[in-house]
Design an enzyme around this catalytic site. Structure first.
Site, mmCIF file in Angstrom:
data_model
loop_
_atom_site.group_PDB
_atom_site.id
_atom_site.type_symbol
_atom_site.label_atom_id
_atom_site.label_comp_id
_atom_site.label_asym_id
_atom_site.label_seq_id
_atom_site.Cartn_x
_atom_site.Cartn_y
_atom_site.Cartn_z
ATOM 1 N N ASP A 200 1.224 -12.348 6.997
ATOM 2 C CA ASP A 200 -0.220 -12.470 7.076
ATOM 3 C C ASP A 200 -0.580 -13.945 6.907
ATOM 4 O OD1 ASP A 200 -0.092 -9.711 7.061
ATOM 5 O OD2 ASP A 200 -1.131 -9.441 5.181
ATOM 6 N N HIS B 205 2.914 -8.356 -0.757
ATOM 7 C CA HIS B 205 1.819 -7.402 -0.827
ATOM 8 C C HIS B 205 2.400 -6.039 -0.447
ATOM 9 C CE1 HIS B 205 -1.732 -10.456 -0.543
ATOM 10 N NE2 HIS B 205 -1.462 -10.127 -1.784
ATOM 11 N N HIS C 189 -1.591 -17.719 3.177
ATOM 12 C CA HIS C 189 -2.141 -16.438 2.753
ATOM 13 C C HIS C 189 -2.496 -16.535 1.267
ATOM 14 C CE1 HIS C 189 -3.060 -12.285 3.214
ATOM 15 N NE2 HIS C 189 -2.005 -11.800 2.599
ATOM 16 N N ASP D 58 1.626 -3.481 1.243
ATOM 17 C CA ASP D 58 1.630 -2.924 2.597
ATOM 18 C C ASP D 58 2.716 -3.550 3.471
ATOM 19 O OD1 ASP D 58 -0.064 -5.238 2.369
ATOM 20 O OD2 ASP D 58 -0.860 -4.846 4.363
#
Lengths: 321, 321
Positions: free
Chosen positions: B212, B64, B142, B66
């Site tokens: 995450d 992802h 995730h 970020d």
């Protein structure tokens, strides 16, 4: 009817603790245009109080990372914010390919379109025109194809002179004619020349962004009369040779460009990380061009409205070509 | 012989004015490892006083934006700094393809190699082992393939007990045998068991990065006994449903993972932008796990050396498997 430039990044390729890579927002009548998108631009916009969702378009001068790495995360975050309006991005090739690669890996379900418009960096061409603004490309001299951008406000609609309206008892039709730029035929048969009854409320304003580039007389001529000129000054005057080798400019060259362009104010930036304090660079430029100011992050340069020179009212204004 | 974690980013996908996206540096014996590389990580390293050139390797948990957008500008800048040492990057597929695309457009003449090592996110596997450290992958839960990372210091070499050396008049050869973990044969024919003459100077330390992820009992078990555990807590306890839908955790779930892992301290982070003040999140987690601390940017968590429990000296330590 604002016309202002907010600096979001002032460093060259190596960022420092305090300086971000190149990025600016140009605000013309509350329409926001991003010019270059160095890493961290989305956060810098938030810090400067500019809502990233309000961006009308993005202009990228060239595809060195320090001018474009912040574009991809910005595109992603605008998706998270739920943007629906297409985002036009004006940039040299191969940005289209890069965007495709980006979309393939990161943003397959973006809720808006990113529209790439190719900037041909050898042409002085109209890229975007709307009711209030024109944006033109300006060929620059850098190591890879690079274009600067000239933001030119369109002539505002004419105002009718209230004193004359009363004096001659003008009708609504006659006032409308005056505002359209026509001469006014009075009931007496007398003709009032347009410039006796109508006037431009203010002169169109312009901002030129010239980065990254070696000194270019041609570029300076193309932005002639700019109210505000941003010109890179990566190096101090003593580093002229290094600047030339790397396709960059010194403080003196930036000042020379401002003189040649007849600009009213000059902003310098894109400082090499070797200069811890940019004041030395500003002082150097000021010896040639006193109205020089530093690109300080999150500072805003406003171009105030000015009355046009009376004699020029019906002639093209200085910045027009 | 440091073992410390410096937080460089604490936000989730939407950065705020003060919070950067995910990034941390783990320092093990002055070897620096970057864990995730959100946008702006190179600047955050400079601000935290960590020389980006000193990076030994990079670990990316998932792709992802970020967690990875800062990697590409970092790679470019390390080239400008003149790095020559290859940079290993441990990340799930398709990072290899992304790096190729990046090199094609931006870094064709990079003076060092970027070596991608694929992390298989379903495996608990040894990714890197050197004289002092092992790094293991930890499968997480995730929306896309994601792995956490477990940093485990190797057992330090044994020390010989100075008091015993004097008492028995040990020779250099006998001391060396003791340090190798062997029993010591005295000239008298007596055998000194190794753990009477040698000792572990400190217990191996460990740090686990779990982000995450939704709550995973399995992941918590895999990092059992961690001295320090980073666990994402994107949401407050009340937002359990949202957390589950998005493959994230609440404060309570992070605390539950710390309890299950028997961790000594818990750091929470990856805060949703809706929480202006993370203290509310920390307080929630502390009700279940008092030793909870916030991921505050540029703060460092040091794991101090501790004497190993005597009874465990010759048995595997708790974190070993």
């Amino acid at each position: 009817m604002s016309f202002a430039v907010t600096i979001l990044g002032s460093s060259s390729a190596k960022p420092t603790a305090d300086r971000h890579p190149s990025a600016q927002v140009v605000n013309v009548h509350e329409q926001h245009y991003l010019v270059d998108a160095g890493e961290g631009v989305q956060q810098q916009m938030i810090r400067a109080g500019i809502n990233p969702l309000k961006l009308r378009a993005v202009f990228i001068s060239h595809l060195h990372g320090d001018h474009v790495y912040g574009l991809f995360p910005l595109i992603s975050t605008l998706g998270l914010y739920g943007r629906r309006t297409p985002l036009p991005v004006y940039a040299p090739a191969p940005l289209g390919e890069m965007l495709e690669a980006h979309m393939r890996y990161f943003d397959t379900d973006l809720p808006y379109e990113v529209e790439w418009h190719e900037v041909r960096t050898t042409e002085h061409a109209l890229l975007l025109g709307n009711r209030t603004l024109e944006v033109w490309s300006v060929p620059l001299r850098h190591r890879i194809p690079t274009a600067g951008f000239l933001f030119r406000e369109k002539k505002p609609p004419l105002n009718a002179d209230k004193f004359k309206i009363t004096k001659y008892g003008l009708t609504i039709a006659q006032i409308a004619a005056a505002k359209r730029g026509e001469d006014v035929l009075l009931d007496t048969g007398e003709v009032l020349p347009n410039d006796e009854v109508a006037y431009e409320p203010y002169a169109p304003r312009s901002y030129a962004y010239l980065s990254d580039t070696a000194y270019s007389a041609k570029a300076a001529e193309l932005v002639r009369g700019a109210d505000l000129l941003y010109h890179e000054a990566t190096y101090a005057a003593a580093e002229r040779k290094t600047a030339r080798q790397r396709g960059h400019s010194t403080t003196e060259e930036a000042a020379k460009a401002a003189l040649r362009a007849g600009a009213k104010r000059l902003i310098i930036g894109h400082y090499s990380s070797r200069y811890k304090d940019e004041r030395v660079l500003v002082e150097e430029a000021r010896t040639l061009f006193p109205e020089t100011y530093p690109a300080t992050e999150r500072s805003t340069f406003t171009i105030e409205k000015q009355r046009p020179e009376k004699t020029n009212r019906n002639a093209p204004t200085k910045t027009e070509r």
